[in-house]
Design an enzyme around this catalytic site. Structure first.
Site, short mmCIF file in Angstrom:
data_model
loop_
_atom_site.label_atom_id
_atom_site.label_comp_id
_atom_site.label_asym_id
_atom_site.label_seq_id
_atom_site.Cartn_x
_atom_site.Cartn_y
_atom_site.Cartn_z
N ASP A 224 33.37 17.79 -29.27
CA ASP A 224 33.32 18.75 -30.37
C ASP A 224 33.50 20.14 -29.78
O ASP A 224 32.69 20.58 -28.96
CB ASP A 224 31.98 18.67 -31.10
CG ASP A 224 31.80 17.37 -31.86
OD1 ASP A 224 32.82 16.70 -32.13
OD2 ASP A 224 30.65 17.01 -32.16
N ASP A 379 32.81 11.16 -42.80
CA ASP A 379 31.46 11.65 -42.50
C ASP A 379 30.53 11.30 -43.66
O ASP A 379 30.24 12.16 -44.51
CB ASP A 379 31.47 13.17 -42.29
CG ASP A 379 32.33 13.59 -41.12
OD1 ASP A 379 32.23 12.97 -40.06
OD2 ASP A 379 33.11 14.54 -41.27
#
Length: 523
Positions: A224, A379
């Site tokens: 990330d 998600d």
């Protein structure tokens, strides 16, 4: 000097980087004359067969390419560059290929996930210098939905098993072509390219036709990436998507250095998720493009990038479609792009209209680059209900009761980094995106993110059973045993982790060592 045929689609940058890494020089064929004068020609291809042939004709490349192939000079075709050598493809009926080899390109007829994606072995069927210095158990990286059927068995160089045996490389004289990607196959792939560059001086490797080949489960390292408070790009990690600790962004390392370290440790793929970039226009996010380009020079396994791949109107009022944005990432070194929040919008539009429009980012990109290039990042978070008919969603009976003892739940998709829930469930989203042309699902879970409690087996199993494309399990890994659990209790093809690798709690080699005698992996 290697001449590389670039017809305008796919990640040619990785092939160039691999050849230059080995000491070769590359020039890109920009005109028909460049092909005619080439000494060694490499033709990498990805995407759709019909789109490729149309682009070759439009560039005036077909006639000089056929002449080159008949000249006896060295040629290496990769993936679609191999399929182009045959007569035709079921993918694009009515569009002829180059016809140098007799045979047809067929779609996989299997109940297994398609695309065939990941690391598999090869059986060498004829003597060739291409495999000098390689072990018989090496795995190479495949990503394709179609495979060739060669009429002449004497031209079959290697075969591979995926439910059944298929032709994975061909050879005739100085012409060789592989369905697998040597530029993305780590040390084994680099050795294969080194042998090709040796131009016939490498020793001949004898056939080794015995034994089945097996597709490996993939271990993926996820990075990330975002700017910290000093505006430097860093690798960070969230706890249920919160990346701040004591008010500051967690800084777990530099993106390029960490990606290289994970490659050397045996990662089967690297995924970059730009979690705060692209607020204005993604093609102006030069630091992230620079990270991708530099990583592609040092890392020779597949690279995925996610974040901001959608239609944009920039500050000057110019419109840029998602296809143009994706093209820049492919040409900077990405092999796959990941679409997250925008996939939810696309799926909701599809469900409202009851049909595909043909103009969504998923459809545009898969049409040109192939379904294998499009990953959908989902998600979701758990929402408990008392009964299955309480909501119009895909509801699961769960072994993990809710706060009021509920025995049922559904997985609500979220957008904007998990901050906003939407009225669509993860199973439905995965199915719709598959229908629109996506080739892989990256399945996260907000409830498990950063917990180290293991993957959400119920979620992963439900989505995997609902689609026919590969699924990557993500969120919650805290031990090597968690990887074994997700591979043995679900049909998922890959598992991704971030925090445990960044914090050096567990190395990729330790995970693979634990799995080695339990599931098929690449060592």
């Amino acid at each position: 000097m290697i001449t590389l045929l670039d017809y305008g689609a796919g990640n040619v940058r990785s092939v160039i980087n691999a050849i230059e890494h080995l000491g070769g020089s590359v020039r890109v064929a920009e005109r028909a004359e460049d092909i005619a004068s080439a000494e060694n020609l490499v033709f990498p291809g990805v995407g759709a067969f019909g789109s490729m042939m149309e682009r070759l004709h439009a560039a005036g490349f077909v006639a000089p390419l056929k002449a080159y192939l008949q000249s006896g000079r060295p040629f290496l075709g990769i993936c679609l560059g191999m399929q182009a050598l045959f007569n035709a493809s079921d993918e694009s009926p009515g569009i002829p290929g180059l016809g140098l080899f007799n045979g047809t390109v067929r779609r996989f007829a299997t109940g297994l996930a398609v695309p065939h994606m990941g690391w598999n072995n090869i059986r060498i069927r004829q003597a060739s210098p291409l495999f000098a210095g390689l072990r018989g158990d090496e795995k190479f990286y495949f990503v394709h939905s179609y495979h060739v059927t060669a009429d002449n068995p004497e031209e079959i160089l290697t075969t591979t098993d995926y439910d059944y045996s298929f032709v994975s490389a061909v050879q005739r004289g100085a012409i060789v072509a592989t369905q697998y990607h040597p530029e993305k196959s780590g040390a084994a792939g680099l050795q294969l390219l080194r042998n090709f560059l040796a131009a016939g001086t490498a020793p001949v490797c004898p056939p080794c036709p015995e034994g089945p080949t097996r597709l490996a489960k993939r271990i993926i390292a996820c990075l990330d990436v975002r700017a910290n408070d000093q505006n430097d790009l860093v690798v960070t990690k969230g706890d249920r998507y919160d990346v701040r600790e004591a008010g500051a962004v967690r800084n777990l390392g530099q993106p390029v250095a960490l990606a290289r370290a994970y490659y050397e440790d045996g990662a089967d793929e690297i995924t970059f998720l730009n979690i705060t970039g692209f607020r204005d226009f993604p093609l102006e996010d030069m630091p992230m493009l620079a990270v991708l380009k530099e990583t592609s020079r040092r890392v020779f396994v597949p690279l995925t990038i996610g974040g901001g791949i959608r239609d944009y109107t920039d500050v000057h009022g110019r419109h840029h479609d998602a296809l143009a944005v994706a093209a820049e990432y492919f040409r900077s070194g990405a092999d796959k792009i990941s679409i997250g929040s925008d996939a939810v919008d696309i799926a909701e539009t599809y469900l409202q209209r009851g049909r595909a429009t043909g103009d969504s980012a998923i459809e545009q990109i898969s049409r040109v680059y192939g379904s294998q290039a499009v990953v959908i990042s989902i998600d979701p978070r758990r929402v408990y209900v008392a009964t299955p008919d309480e909501v119009p969603h895909h509801v699961l009976q769960t072994a993990i009761p809710g706060p009021r003892g509920e025995r049922y739940c559904w997985y609500q998709c979220t957008v904007k980094g998990g901050r906003e829930g939407r009225p669509i469930d993860a199973v439905t989203l995965a199915r719709v995106c598959q229908q629109l042309g996506a080739g892989e699902i990256l399945l996260n879970c907000i409830d498990r993110d950063g917990t180290r409690d293991g993957f959400d087996i119920e979620l992963i199993d439900a989505v995997k059973k609902a689609v026919r494309i590969p699924v990557i399990a993500s969120s919650g890994a805290g031990s090597a045993a968690h990887f074994l659990e997700v591979f043995t209790r679900t049909g998922t093809e890959a598992a991704l982790a971030a925090g445990i690798f960044h914090r050096r709690e567990l190395s990729i080699q330790e995970v693979k060592g634990f799995l080695a005698d339990k599931v098929e992996i690449r060592r």
